[in-house]
Design a protein around this motif. Sequence first.
Motif, PDB file in Angstrom:
ATOM      1  N   TRP A  37       0.844  -1.190   0.000  1.00  0.00           N
ATOM      2  CA  TRP A  37       0.000   0.000   0.000  1.00  0.00           C
ATOM      3  C   TRP A  37       0.880   1.242   0.000  1.00  0.00           C
ATOM      4  O   TRP A  37       1.946   1.264   0.622  1.00  0.00           O
ATOM      5  CB  TRP A  37      -0.895   0.027   1.239  1.00  0.00           C
ATOM      6  CG  TRP A  37      -1.786  -1.163   1.376  1.00  0.00           C
ATOM      7  CD1 TRP A  37      -1.496  -2.330   2.044  1.00  0.00           C
ATOM      8  CD2 TRP A  37      -3.091  -1.330   0.819  1.00  0.00           C
ATOM      9  NE1 TRP A  37      -2.548  -3.204   1.930  1.00  0.00           N
ATOM     10  CE2 TRP A  37      -3.539  -2.628   1.206  1.00  0.00           C
ATOM     11  CE3 TRP A  37      -3.917  -0.518   0.056  1.00  0.00           C
ATOM     12  CZ2 TRP A  37      -4.781  -3.112   0.834  1.00  0.00           C
ATOM     13  CZ3 TRP A  37      -5.169  -1.008  -0.300  1.00  0.00           C
ATOM     14  CH2 TRP A  37      -5.587  -2.290   0.084  1.00  0.00           C
ATOM     15  N   ASP A  38       0.433   2.307  -0.704  1.00  0.00           N
ATOM     16  CA  ASP A  38       1.184   3.553  -0.632  1.00  0.00           C
ATOM     17  C   ASP A  38       0.664   4.383   0.541  1.00  0.00           C
ATOM     18  O   ASP A  38      -0.221   3.968   1.283  1.00  0.00           O
ATOM     19  CB  ASP A  38       1.120   4.319  -1.963  1.00  0.00           C
ATOM     20  CG  ASP A  38      -0.280   4.802  -2.325  1.00  0.00           C
ATOM     21  OD1 ASP A  38      -1.158   4.852  -1.451  1.00  0.00           O
ATOM     22  OD2 ASP A  38      -0.501   5.151  -3.504  1.00  0.00           O
ATOM     23  N   THR A  39       1.235   5.570   0.719  1.00  0.00           N
ATOM     24  CA  THR A  39       0.898   6.392   1.874  1.00  0.00           C
ATOM     25  C   THR A  39      -0.535   6.900   1.832  1.00  0.00           C
ATOM     26  O   THR A  39      -1.083   7.325   2.851  1.00  0.00           O
ATOM     27  CB  THR A  39       1.853   7.593   1.977  1.00  0.00           C
ATOM     28  OG1 THR A  39       1.828   8.320   0.730  1.00  0.00           O
ATOM     29  CG2 THR A  39       3.282   7.130   2.248  1.00  0.00           C
ATOM     30  N   GLU A  65      10.428   0.605   4.329  1.00  0.00           N
ATOM     31  CA  GLU A  65       9.839   1.732   3.594  1.00  0.00           C
ATOM     32  C   GLU A  65       8.522   1.362   2.930  1.00  0.00           C
ATOM     33  O   GLU A  65       7.569   2.151   2.937  1.00  0.00           O
ATOM     34  CB  GLU A  65      10.822   2.223   2.535  1.00  0.00           C
ATOM     35  CG  GLU A  65      10.342   3.446   1.781  1.00  0.00           C
ATOM     36  CD  GLU A  65      11.356   3.946   0.782  1.00  0.00           C
ATOM     37  OE1 GLU A  65      11.104   5.000   0.154  1.00  0.00           O
ATOM     38  OE2 GLU A  65      12.419   3.305   0.612  1.00  0.00           O
ATOM     39  N   TRP A  66       8.477   0.163   2.338  1.00  0.00           N
ATOM     40  CA  TRP A  66       7.282  -0.287   1.615  1.00  0.00           C
ATOM     41  C   TRP A  66       6.892  -1.682   2.091  1.00  0.00           C
ATOM     42  O   TRP A  66       7.064  -2.669   1.380  1.00  0.00           O
ATOM     43  CB  TRP A  66       7.544  -0.303   0.105  1.00  0.00           C
ATOM     44  CG  TRP A  66       7.796   1.035  -0.503  1.00  0.00           C
ATOM     45  CD1 TRP A  66       9.001   1.589  -0.806  1.00  0.00           C
ATOM     46  CD2 TRP A  66       6.806   2.004  -0.862  1.00  0.00           C
ATOM     47  NE1 TRP A  66       8.831   2.839  -1.345  1.00  0.00           N
ATOM     48  CE2 TRP A  66       7.493   3.120  -1.388  1.00  0.00           C
ATOM     49  CE3 TRP A  66       5.416   2.032  -0.790  1.00  0.00           C
ATOM     50  CZ2 TRP A  66       6.829   4.252  -1.842  1.00  0.00           C
ATOM     51  CZ3 TRP A  66       4.747   3.158  -1.247  1.00  0.00           C
ATOM     52  CH2 TRP A  66       5.449   4.244  -1.764  1.00  0.00           C
TER      53      TRP A  66
END
Length: 283
Positions: A37-39, A65-66
């Motif tokens: 998922w992104d931010t 980070e991801w």
Amino acid sequence: MLRSRYGTEMAGSLPEIVAGTVQLPDATALDGELVVWDTAGRLAFEQLQNRLQRRGARAARAAAEWPAHFVAFDLLRLSGTDTTGWPYRRRRVALESVFAARRLSAPWVLCPSTTEADTVREWLTWASVGMEGVVFKRLDDAYQPSVRGWQKYKVRETTEAIVGAVTGTLASPRTLLLGRFDDCGRLQYVGRTTTLAQTASSTVAGLLAPARRGHPWTGWSFSAGWGSRETLDVTLVEPELVVEVGVDVARDASGRWRHPARLHRARPDLSPTNVPHLASPPR
């Protein structure tokens, strides 16, 4: 072990998933989907692709980070018992029991499931987070290894794009490379069509013009597919022809369509200025 449907070993790329197996009962096998998922809370397919190319310390940094999650939708083995012969209804109940009894948390996610049509209709409105549609199977089906038992219903829309290049030849185009203008007036690549039928190819060929000097895609290379390193042999055309295409809602962070578009018809009655501008996926 963490393997793709083709048998590719992925554990080295996703250490957080491997670490999460301590939450599971021994000798248990799950089937599911890896997601990142992104931010903004949208599925980031390109980041998952990047994760799968990293190992060792680079994979550990990327996990921070991801982080990836494993969305489980089937149970193939439970504490040493082969469950593949059970009907899906029974496997689903057992899968839900594992999540409840073990209080599974990240990276494990239980895929939502329903038999209610109204709930499915609601899920089909979730395009804003990158959901392409829904998958479904019969409740009385056993699990069949190496057989795609799930069927998919994708959300699709009809829209317009500009032809900027073709594969094949100008006289007999095989696929069309499509573009849209961004907010700065630059023609950006957004995707490619499926292979054209002979009639459609002949119709489009009669409406194309060879590219003049200064084509906006001069010197560009184009991938043969999302996540592929193979490049296409293309012929640039003057970006004047508008076509109507059917696309699903899956897009990358740049707003490009992840899956091929289906040509509906040429629209010589429209100008490129009538085509919607390139937009990033909705946030």
